[in-house]
Design an enzyme around this catalytic site. Structure first.
Site, PDB file in Angstrom:
ATOM      1  N   ARG A  69       1.259  -0.975   0.371  1.00 28.08           N
ATOM      2  CA  ARG A  69       0.058   0.284  -0.026  1.00 28.08           C
ATOM      3  C   ARG A  69       1.295   1.074   0.076  1.00 28.08           C
ATOM      4  O   ARG A  69       0.442   2.426  -0.440  1.00 28.08           O
ATOM      5  CB  ARG A  69      -1.393   0.060   0.782  1.00 28.08           C
ATOM      6  N   HIS A  73       0.387   4.849  -3.155  1.00 28.84           N
ATOM      7  CA  HIS A  73       0.252   5.409  -2.452  1.00 28.84           C
ATOM      8  C   HIS A  73       1.256   6.522  -2.706  1.00 28.84           C
ATOM      9  O   HIS A  73       1.445   7.519  -2.360  1.00 28.84           O
ATOM     10  CB  HIS A  73       0.001   5.462  -0.840  1.00 28.84           C
ATOM     11  N   ASP A  74       2.845   6.238  -3.136  1.00 29.03           N
ATOM     12  CA  ASP A  74       3.354   6.621  -3.511  1.00 29.03           C
ATOM     13  C   ASP A  74       3.350   7.246  -4.546  1.00 29.03           C
ATOM     14  O   ASP A  74       3.729   8.208  -4.732  1.00 29.03           O
ATOM     15  CB  ASP A  74       4.934   5.983  -2.950  1.00 29.03           C
ATOM     16  N   VAL A  77       0.929   9.706  -6.159  1.00 23.01           N
ATOM     17  CA  VAL A  77       1.099  11.485  -6.173  1.00 23.01           C
ATOM     18  C   VAL A  77       2.288  11.410  -6.377  1.00 23.01           C
ATOM     19  O   VAL A  77       3.581  11.549  -5.688  1.00 23.01           O
ATOM     20  CB  VAL A  77       1.260  10.984  -4.291  1.00 23.01           C
ATOM     21  N   GLY A  79       4.647  10.813  -8.631  1.00 20.84           N
ATOM     22  CA  GLY A  79       5.989   9.448  -8.792  1.00 20.84           C
ATOM     23  C   GLY A  79       5.969   8.406  -8.008  1.00 20.84           C
ATOM     24  O   GLY A  79       5.662   9.105  -6.380  1.00 20.84           O
ATOM     25  N   ASP A  81       8.462   8.372  -5.569  1.00 13.79           N
ATOM     26  CA  ASP A  81       9.396   9.546  -5.624  1.00 13.79           C
ATOM     27  C   ASP A  81       9.790   9.584  -4.010  1.00 13.79           C
ATOM     28  O   ASP A  81      10.744  10.282  -3.411  1.00 13.79           O
ATOM     29  CB  ASP A  81       9.089  10.518  -6.017  1.00 13.79           C
ATOM     30  N   ASN A 101      -3.501   8.018   4.390  1.00  9.55           N
ATOM     31  CA  ASN A 101      -3.058   8.306   4.670  1.00  9.55           C
ATOM     32  C   ASN A 101      -2.887   8.049   7.078  1.00  9.55           C
ATOM     33  O   ASN A 101      -2.494   6.836   7.364  1.00  9.55           O
ATOM     34  CB  ASN A 101      -1.702   8.298   4.592  1.00  9.55           C
ATOM     35  N   PRO A 170      -7.058   6.913  -5.222  1.00  8.05           N
ATOM     36  CA  PRO A 170      -7.935   6.078  -5.521  1.00  8.05           C
ATOM     37  C   PRO A 170      -9.105   5.748  -4.010  1.00  8.05           C
ATOM     38  O   PRO A 170      -8.416   5.167  -3.235  1.00  8.05           O
ATOM     39  CB  PRO A 170      -8.593   4.599  -5.893  1.00  8.05           C
ATOM     40  N   HIS A 200      -6.139  -6.336  -2.966  1.00 14.69           N
ATOM     41  CA  HIS A 200      -6.388  -6.328  -1.518  1.00 14.69           C
ATOM     42  C   HIS A 200      -7.111  -8.586  -1.327  1.00 14.69           C
ATOM     43  O   HIS A 200      -7.705  -8.766  -0.548  1.00 14.69           O
ATOM     44  CB  HIS A 200      -8.104  -5.746  -1.937  1.00 14.69           C
ATOM     45  N   ASP A 260      -2.847 -15.080  -3.025  1.00 11.81           N
ATOM     46  CA  ASP A 260      -4.157 -15.544  -4.179  1.00 11.81           C
ATOM     47  C   ASP A 260      -5.126 -14.940  -4.925  1.00 11.81           C
ATOM     48  O   ASP A 260      -4.729 -13.438  -5.222  1.00 11.81           O
ATOM     49  CB  ASP A 260      -4.578 -16.280  -3.507  1.00 11.81           C
TER      50      ASP A 260
END
Length: 336
Positions: A69, A73-74, A77, A79, A81, A101, A170, A200, A260
């Site tokens: 995650r 999430h990085d 936003v 790219g 980085d 976050n 999202p 997920h 899986d």
């Protein structure tokens, strides 16, 4: 030796990415990333990351999902980085405070542990952004998922974007079209959306992220009819109308710690936990067919997930002389 290495780097940069290729053109960037980036400067880098991730998993089965995650999430936003890792300081307002976050992103201490080990082995060499990419791959593998070669060579941002984190990632209650649009802005497509959502298959979500499905999905005081009603009954026991916001629920209740394809099987049974999960099966014909494919064929899911992870990892990285190699992931270097 140096001349040979330079020739190799030039040769790699001329090859377009394919699943069998050793390099990839970074989306939104003029630079190339390639798996051999640290072969000479820090040959044990990947081994160090993998070892610490494995140790963390043994103590905390939730950690692989958290690391996956963080990378996601990085990258969404500014790219890939490592901006998500920065604490607030000076002019920097941390992305850790954003709605996606706050009270949910975790694993920051483990990333710092990995960084410290790499700094001891190879000072000021391996970026925090590359640590996130490697940790995401290793987290997938250690829970039973596919492996892939991680293109490397990212550098670390000197800033963060709280607004970008709030607006570009999202959200669980976004419509299908809104989520797809957010993916397309990053150079990703519908196939990437469905396959990456398959992450997920591990991890948890908080009651506050899906409560509306249980009680008031469309503002009419009624539950989401695309949620299996017995499953909804079970969820309501631990996710009341008010209170219990931080109560955790498995995103895949069948095999919550195994990577899986049960996530997709759950969607077909209308047992996706988040609205953003279930709409992959209910709101778009093409995504529905992909859900059915991945539910029937785990190998097809694994193959596409690996491809899409490489593609996501290539979103607008800082390369060359842009950015920096942070010595501590939560701070920019000039803070010292």
């Amino acid at each position: 030796m140096a001349k040979s290495l330079n020739i190799l780097i030039v040769a790699l940069s001329l090859i377009a990415f394919s699943p069998l290729c050793l390099c990839s053109k970074a989306y939104g960037s003029g630079g190339y990333l390639f798996p051999q980036f640290y072969d000479h400067s820090c040959p044990k880098a990947q081994e160090i990351v993998q070892s610490i991730v494995a140790k963390a998993f043994a103590h905390d089965p939730r950690m692989p999902a958290s690391l996956l995650r963080l990378h996601f999430h990085d990258c969404f936003v500014k790219g890939c980085d490592a901006s998500i890792l920065l604490d607030s300081s000076g002019t920097i307002i941390s992305e850790k405070r954003s709605n996606p976050n706050r009270d949910s992103a975790r694993g920051f201490e483990l990333i710092e542990e990995i960084k410290q080990a790499l700094e001891q082995a190879c000072p000021e060499t391996v970026s925090c952004a590359d640590i996130l990419a490697l940790a995401a791959r290793d987290s997938t593998v250690i829970t039973g998922g596919p492996s892939w070669e991680v293109p490397l060579g990212r550098r670390d941002a000197r800033g963060a974007s709280l607004s970008g984190s709030n607006n570009d990632i999202p959200a669980p209650n976004n419509t299908f079209q809104t989520i797809l649009t957010k993916f397309k802005r990053q150079g990703l497509n519908l196939v990437d959306l469905v396959s990456l959502s398959g992450s997920h298959t591990i991890g948890n979500s908080r009651c506050t992220s899906f409560r509306q499905r249980l009680y008031n999905q469309s503002g009419n005081g009624k539950p989401d009819l695309t949620l299996n009603q017995y499953y909804a009954y079970v969820l309501r026991k631990q996710c009341p109308r008010s209170g219990g916001d931080q109560n955790l629920f498995s995103l895949d209740f069948v095999t919550p710690f195994k990577f899986d394809n049960h996530y997709f099987k759950n969607l077909i049974m209308y047992k996706g936990l988040l609205s953003s999960d279930e709409i992959l099966f209910t709101k778009n014909r093409e995504s529905k067919e992909l859900v059915k494919l991945y539910a029937e064929n785990q190998e097809a899911f694994f193959e596409q997930f690996a491809k899409s992870m490489v593609k996501m990892g290539n979103i607008s990285p800082l390369t060359g002389m842009r950015g920096e190699i942070r010595r501590i992931c939560r701070r920019v270097n000039h803070a010292y």
